[in-house]
Write an enzyme that holds these catalytic residues in place. Structure first.
Site, short mmCIF file in Angstrom:
data_model
loop_
_atom_site.label_atom_id
_atom_site.label_comp_id
_atom_site.label_asym_id
_atom_site.label_seq_id
_atom_site.Cartn_x
_atom_site.Cartn_y
_atom_site.Cartn_z
N SER A 9 0.84 -1.20 0.00
CA SER A 9 0.00 0.00 0.00
C SER A 9 0.88 1.24 0.00
CB SER A 9 -0.90 0.01 1.24
OG SER A 9 -1.56 1.25 1.35
N HIS A 10 0.31 2.36 -0.45
CA HIS A 10 1.00 3.64 -0.33
C HIS A 10 1.15 4.04 1.14
CE1 HIS A 10 0.09 3.97 -4.56
NE2 HIS A 10 0.78 5.08 -4.63
N SER A 11 0.22 3.54 1.95
CA SER A 11 0.16 3.97 3.34
C SER A 11 0.43 2.82 4.30
CB SER A 11 -1.25 4.53 3.61
OG SER A 11 -1.54 4.51 4.99
N GLY A 45 3.83 6.22 -0.34
CA GLY A 45 4.63 5.78 -1.48
C GLY A 45 4.82 4.28 -1.46
#
Lengths: 143, 227
Positions: A9-11, A45
């Site tokens: 995940s980005h988070s 990211g």
């Protein structure tokens, strides 16, 4: 050993919470679930090298199913495959399933000892119960 | 391995494209790319704010600064190792979609790089371009970095086939990239966050094609006089 799972995940917070939710469906069962989320500084990211490491950590020889959110998470997951050894890469499935629903379907199936093709298929079917339930309700527009 | 201050072609006074693209030359290319992106960081981010998530300049600047620093520290021995080190650093540090995309460009270029002459560089760049296309599942006209890299590689191949020296060929490649970049303005984005905007993405220059043009301009500047 069961199939391992990796959450991309980005988070970091989103990935960790998704894993907590999935583990809640597996009382008393062991399952390797690794997280590769966020950028190097802890911001939003994705990082293909971290994904490759997570896959290696989750793999006990029976393979790994990777769930991911979207955008660069997909590109980074594919790039991670290029960084893995050939024998490991052959045991990895990148799932196009929605992250939360797919992860829960995959976790329950994997913890029950299913092979990775079955785990991946169950992840992909993750939206089906919700779709069946809501599409059976009163019409709310659309077609 | 020393810097390429002299080479057989120069010593003989003839313009050849042979034996010019060594590890030092590729390092200089990456350093120049990093310099251009740093200088234009805010402009890149501004372009990305119009149709993307406003992080292209800062992400790529951070990644390239890390790549330059990694090359300083590791000083890879051979040209392919230089490109590989850049690839893994970008993949690790960029964070956004340009990480895996530029990472794949340098990874595939590294694998394809043969003997270090101009033709080998062209083959490596073409392999990088194809890697970006495969990774992004993008096609020409989708308003992506591919729209700059494609015309650049075509111009590079054409110039080298016509036996023009490497610095001229790279200049032609940079000009091809710039034309491709400018052509992204009226395009409707079909990839990435910008694609959610549909027709509203038209009228904006693509940030990826803009940074990809800097990559080719950096090659023309840093490798000038080497062939």
């Amino acid at each position: 050993m069961p199939v391992g799972l990796v959450v991309v995940s980005h988070s970091r917070a989103l990935a960790d919470a998704a894993v907590v939710l999935a583990r809640g469906m597996l009382p008393g069962r062991e399952l390797a679930v690794e997280v590769a989320a966020g950028d190097v500084d802890g911001g939003l990211g994705t990082d293909a090298t971290a994904i490759a490491e997570a896959v290696t950590a989750a793999d006990s020889g029976d393979g790994v199913v990777v769930l991911m959110d979207l955008g660069s998470a997909v590109l980074s997951a594919e790039t991670a495959l290029e960084l893995l050894d050939d024998d490991v890469r052959e045991r990895v499935v990148l799932s196009p399933a929605p992250l939360v629903e797919g992860l829960i379907g995959a976790a329950v199936t994997a913890a029950a000892g299913a092979a990775r093709t079955q785990v991946a298929a169950e992840a992909l079917r993750g939206l089906a119960p919700k779709q069946a339930h809501l599409s059976g309700g009163p019409a709310v527009g659309g077609g | 391995m020393g810097r390429a201050s002299a080479h057989p072609g120069a010593a003989l006074g003839c313009l050849t494209v042979a034996d010019t693209v060594d590890g030092a030359a590729l390092t200089a290319w990456v350093q120049e790319f990093a310099r251009l992106v740093h200088e234009q960081r805010d402009a890149l981010t501004e372009l990305d704010a119009a149709i993307g998530d406003a992080d292209h300049g800062t992400n790529l600047d951070r990644g390239l600064a890390a790549a330059v620093s990694a090359l300083d520290t590791e000083a890879p021995a051979d040209p392919a190792a230089v490109l590989k080190a850049v690839a893994t650093t970008l993949i690790r540090t960029v964070g956004g979609a340009s990480g895996p995309l530029y990472g794949t460009f340098f990874l595939r270029a590294s694998s394809a790089l043969g003997e270090g002459d101009g033709a080998a560089l062209a083959v490596a760049m073409r392999a990088g371009l194809e890697g970006v296309a495969a990774r992004g599942k993008a096609e020409p006209g989708d308003k992506t970095m591919l729209d700059a890299l494609g015309p650049a590689c075509d111009a590079l191949d054409e110039a080298l086939t016509a036996n023009r020296p490497l610095d001229e060929a790279l200049r032609a490649a940079a000009e091809g990239a710039a034309r491709g970049r400018d052509a992204t303005v009226p395009m409707v984005a079909r990839k990435g966050r910008a694609s959610y905007l549909g027709e509203r993405s038209a009228g904006h220059q693509d940030p990826g094609a803009t940074s990809a043009t800097m990559l080719m301009e950096a090659a023309a500047t840093a490798l000038a006089g080497r062939g």
